[in-house]
Enzyme design. Structure first.
Site: not given
Ligand code: GPU
Length: 841
Positions: A374, A567-568, A573, A678, A682
């Site tokens: 991810h 978002k976080r 970001k 994601t 949405k």
């Molecule tokens: N993502 Br690694 C998280 O939310 N937490 C993590 O620790 C890691 C990845 C996210 C990605 O930042 C995001 O771009 C992606 O859409 C999501 O995972 C699901 O794949």
């Protein structure tokens, strides 16, 4: 133990089988029964909490009845199952979702009405199940919804944290973390005290030769912690199929030892043992995309993985098949590297406990696992120190060394003499201390590795995993672009829009085949339809405006352009670029005359998101946003032209209010850093446009909806490296507009400049790693284009309709079908009554 009822007595069981309610009367009967018995209350003391509890219990009973049938059907059919291992499941609320998925929300609404309650108030009572940080955890939740809705035999496995992600409060503009104790009443889980597994930690390994001369390894001593299963039913939409999410909770292994200590007067230490065991599943680590390397986290990982594998292996052994058939019955997906120990644990079970030869076992292991990556951010790639590993999991470390040795030997055979290569791909990093590279272990232990959007999957192949593509060949690496469930993110979050779409498409079938949205495109110029469409967006904005008023006290104009970034909080970001852009807008307004100002489009800039408690830069961004809001929102000069809002405690249930209310949302990561994103999907699915960089799934969204319907800006990922290099070694002029923004901050316009010096310094003096200065000009001019486009409301609304019509690709149903076909090799097990709730209505 055989617990099955003998044949002669089964008649009675069949006769009295639990029957789920279908009608309003039966629903009311169940609610009253639960209030008067389960909750021990009555109509004289039934508040909204009690009504929520009783309504949930009524639905829970219904779900568990279907859950039972689903599990029986799967066991009987003897089909392959997929197990989705994730340390995070960001589920949000369950009641509304359950009501909609089983198609009985209207029944519940009328029933609750009869009993004296409004359904919206009842839904609001529920505490979010917030067992995740952000996108990764929410993706797992969307996948569970799709797996059930498509009737795939699938289980989720996770941890039952006593505390989910912290609650965020904003005090004097600063983030304060408050623990989220969410379990005091949770009707959605079933404790399975009969399903308990002892999990071992620490201890030593001893090797000896058995009678046949074979080397046997035993793992002895150490401590034992008990894992107990808690099951959460996952209902599919428009199908009786109800899957299982099994969450493990930790407890001290046995009371006896403690009891002895207690009797000896050593009460404190007996309690301490208990608490130490319970600590394992106590709290979710609140870091998003960051590896912290804490021992307790590794303990969590092993505890969860070992319990889950024990469970999976136990289920397999009941079928009495040969071990070679394990991968025909079981597929296990690793959600990021967090569950990678499962690879080692399965190998250990097969060789140490079941007596298989190494090669035979390893063949089974690699056929079983798939690994999803991810992120490419280096700070997020998990590594564990070898000494820590050695102490906590000695046997696993020795197996990892063996896996590594076998792997490196095969690399050496194909690349004789390439010492550099061996060092680069070794699962053990030769650092001080040595480290176990979990991503490499996951790759070596799986048959497929996937990224989560096209650009991201290409990037992992050409950067962090390049050597592995050469070693294993390109076919091992694949892409499955992320998606979202349209049930929660359209039907549940935006019921009026869903109903309007259904009225044109002849029913709700689009919720299970999202490409049907295509037919909406012909209404993009339909006057009446556009009016209804725009009216719904406005109503959603009014609802958010009310939420803003009650939570922040600030009045915002629902006719203004709502610009949202939720978002976080993360430097990559680039919320800092957003707030710098807002400051630029503020300075521009201040410099304008009254006449000029009249021509401006009013805007509300909305931020939301949590900063990891130890991430100081992220916390500084939160503070700056709040400080800018405090100045701008009280500047009479500016009035409605600009408002700056920070929404406290962004979570799934708040997203359900926020997402449908956006005009434009921001997905502005430095190119190449956001694996997919994601929320971009949405927002577009809810009739909002997006401003974004060429990153993650933004690129595929553009391809699907058309470049004319998205506001793209900024540098491309292939140029990032050179730009960074230039920052370090070249001279550069700061963008003039950004320089003015920095002057304003430094001049204490938003309070003490020292508070924000790190944020400004990161761009001005410390290499501007995230390329804020490179992208700023392009960002603000694109924002001006947004203003311009928004002025033409007629055209804007058409764009949003066309975009929604073209979003079919981004359903998580499509993702799950891709995983099922290309990675898991599983088929749905469709119940006879699937699709009978009449979606064409
Ligand atoms: N993502 Br690694 C998280 O939310 N937490 C993590 O620790 C890691 C990845 C996210 C990605 O930042 C995001 O771009 C992606 O859409 C999501 O995972 C699901 O794949």
């Amino acid at each position: 133990v055989e617990a099955s009822i003998p044949e002669p007595q089964r008649e009675a069981w069949k006769r009295f089988q639990a029957k789920p309610f279908e009608t309003k009367d039966d629903f009311e009967k169940e609610v009253v029964r639960h209030v008067e018995t389960t909750l021990a209350r009555s109509m004289f003391n039934c508040d909204e909490t009690a009504a929520y509890a009783a309504a949930s219990l009524a639905f829970r009973d219904r779900l568990i009845t279907e859950w039972n049938k689903t599990q029986q059907r799967q066991t009987f059919a003897d089909t392959k199952r997929v197990y989705y291992l994730s340390l995070e499941f960001l589920m949000g609320r369950a009641l509304d979702n359950a009501m909609l998925n089983v198609g009985l929300k209207d029944v519940a609404k009328d029933g609750l009405g009869d009993l004296g309650f409004r359904i919206e108030d009842i839904i609001e009572q529920e505490h979010d199940a917030a067992l995740g940080n952000g996108g990764l955890g929410r993706l797992a939740a969307c996948f569970l919804d799709s797996l059930a809705s498509l009737s795939y035999p699938a289980w989720g496995y996770g941890l039952r944290y006593r505390y989910g992600i912290f609650k965020q409060e904003i005090v004097d503009g600063y983030q304060v973390e408050v623990p989220d104790y969410w379990l005091d009443f949770n009707p959605w889980e079933f404790p399975r005290h009969d399903i308990a597994v002892d999990i071992q930690f620490y201890g030593n390994i001893r090797k000896y030769q058995d009678d046949t001369g074979k080397t046997v390894v035993v793992w002895e001593g150490g401590e034992i912690v008990k894992a107990t299963a808690y099951d959460v039913p996952i209902p599919g939409f428009d199908t009786p199929a109800t899957n299982n999410l099994r969450l493990w909770s930790s407890k001290a292994a046995s009371g006896e030892f403690d009891f002895q200590k207690f009797n000896n007067g050593d009460y404190e230490s007996s309690v301490a043992d208990q608490q130490r065991a319970e600590t394992i599943s106590a709290v979710l680590y609140p870091n998003d995309s960051l590896d912290r390397g804490k021992e307790l986290r590794l303990k969590q990982q092993y505890f969860w993985v070992a319990a889950s594998l024990y469970d999976i292996v136990r289920r397999f052994k009941k079928t009495k098949r040969a071990w070679g058939e394990f991968p025909d019955q079981v597929a296990i997906q690793l959600n990021d590297t967090h569950p990678t120990l499962a690879v080692v644990e399965l190998q250990r079970i097969l060789i140490d406990l079941e007596g298989l030869e190494w090669d035979e076992a390893w063949n089974i292991v690699t056929k079983t696992f798939g690994y999803t990556n991810h992120t490419v951010l280096p700070e997020a790639l998990e590594k564990w120190s070898v000494p820590l590993f050695q102490n906590l999991l000695p046997r696993h470390l020795s197996i990892i060394y063996d896996i590594n040795q076998t792997f490196l030997q095969s690399v050496e055979r194909k690349n004789p003499g390439d010492r550099d290569l061996l060092q680069r791909v070794s699962i053990i990093e030769e650092s001080q201390p040595k480290m176990v590279r979990m991503a490499y272990l996951a790759i070596v232990g799986s048959h497929k590795v996937n990224g989560v959007a096209e650009l991201h999957s290409d990037l992992i192949k050409t950067t962090i995993f390049k050597d592995f593509v050469n070693i294993f060949g390109p076919d091992k690496f694949t892409n499955v672009t992320n998606g979202i469930t349209p049930r929660r993110w359209l039907h549940q979050a935006n019921p009026r829009l869903s109903a309007l779409i259904a009225s044109k498409l002849g029913g709700l079938a689009f919720l299970k085949d999202l490409t049907l949205l295509n037919d909406l495109e012909k209404f993009a110029d339909d006057k009446d339809f556009k009016k209804d469409w725009a009216e719904i967006k406005h109503a959603n904005k009014v609802r958010l405006a009310k939420h803003i008023k009650t939570t922040t006290g600030v009045t915002v104009n629902p006719s203004a352009l709502f610009d949202i970034q939720v978002k976080r909080i993360h430097e990559y970001k680039r919320q800092q670029m957003n707030i710098f852009g807002v400051i630029h807008r503020y300075l521009t307004i201040k410099a304008m005359g009254a006449e000029e100002r009249k021509k401006l489009a009013p805007r509300v800039s909305i931020f939301g998101g949590k900063a990891a408690p130890g991430y100081w830069m992220a916390k500084t961004i939160v503070h700056l946003v709040n400080s800018v809001g405090a100045v701008v929102n009280n500047d009479k000069d500016v009035g409605d032209l600009l408002k700056v809002i920070f929404l406290e405690d962004y979570n799934v249930s708040k997203a359900e209010i926020i997402v449908p209310a956006s005009d434009i949302s921001e997905h502005i990561s430095t190119a190449g850093t956001e694996a997919s994103g994601t929320s971009n999907m949405k927002f577009v699915l809810n009739g909002g446009l997006i401003i974004g960089t060429c990153d993650g799934a933004n690129i595929e969204i553009t391809r699907e909806i058309g470049a004319e319907n998205i506001f793209l800006f900024g540098n491309l990922s292939e140029d990032v490296e050179d730009l960074r290099h230039a920052h370090t070694y070249g001279n550069r002029d700061m963008d003039a507009d950004l320089a003015k923004v920095f002057e304003a901050i430094k001049g204490n316009m938003f309070g003490d400049a020292n508070s924000f010096s790190a944020l400004v310094g990161a761009v001005e003096n410390h290499g501007d790693y995230y390329l804020v200065s490179d992208d700023f000009h392009s960002y603000i001019t694109t924002q001006d284009m947004v203003d311009e486009a928004y002025r033409d409301q007629d055209e804007w609304v058409s764009k949003t309709i066309i975009s929604v019509a073209r979003m079919g690709f981004f359903t998580s149903d499509r993702c799950i079908n891709e995983y099922a076909e290309s990675i898991w090799n599983i088929e749905p097990l469709v119940p006879e009554t699937e699709g009978q709730s009449g979606l064409e209505r």
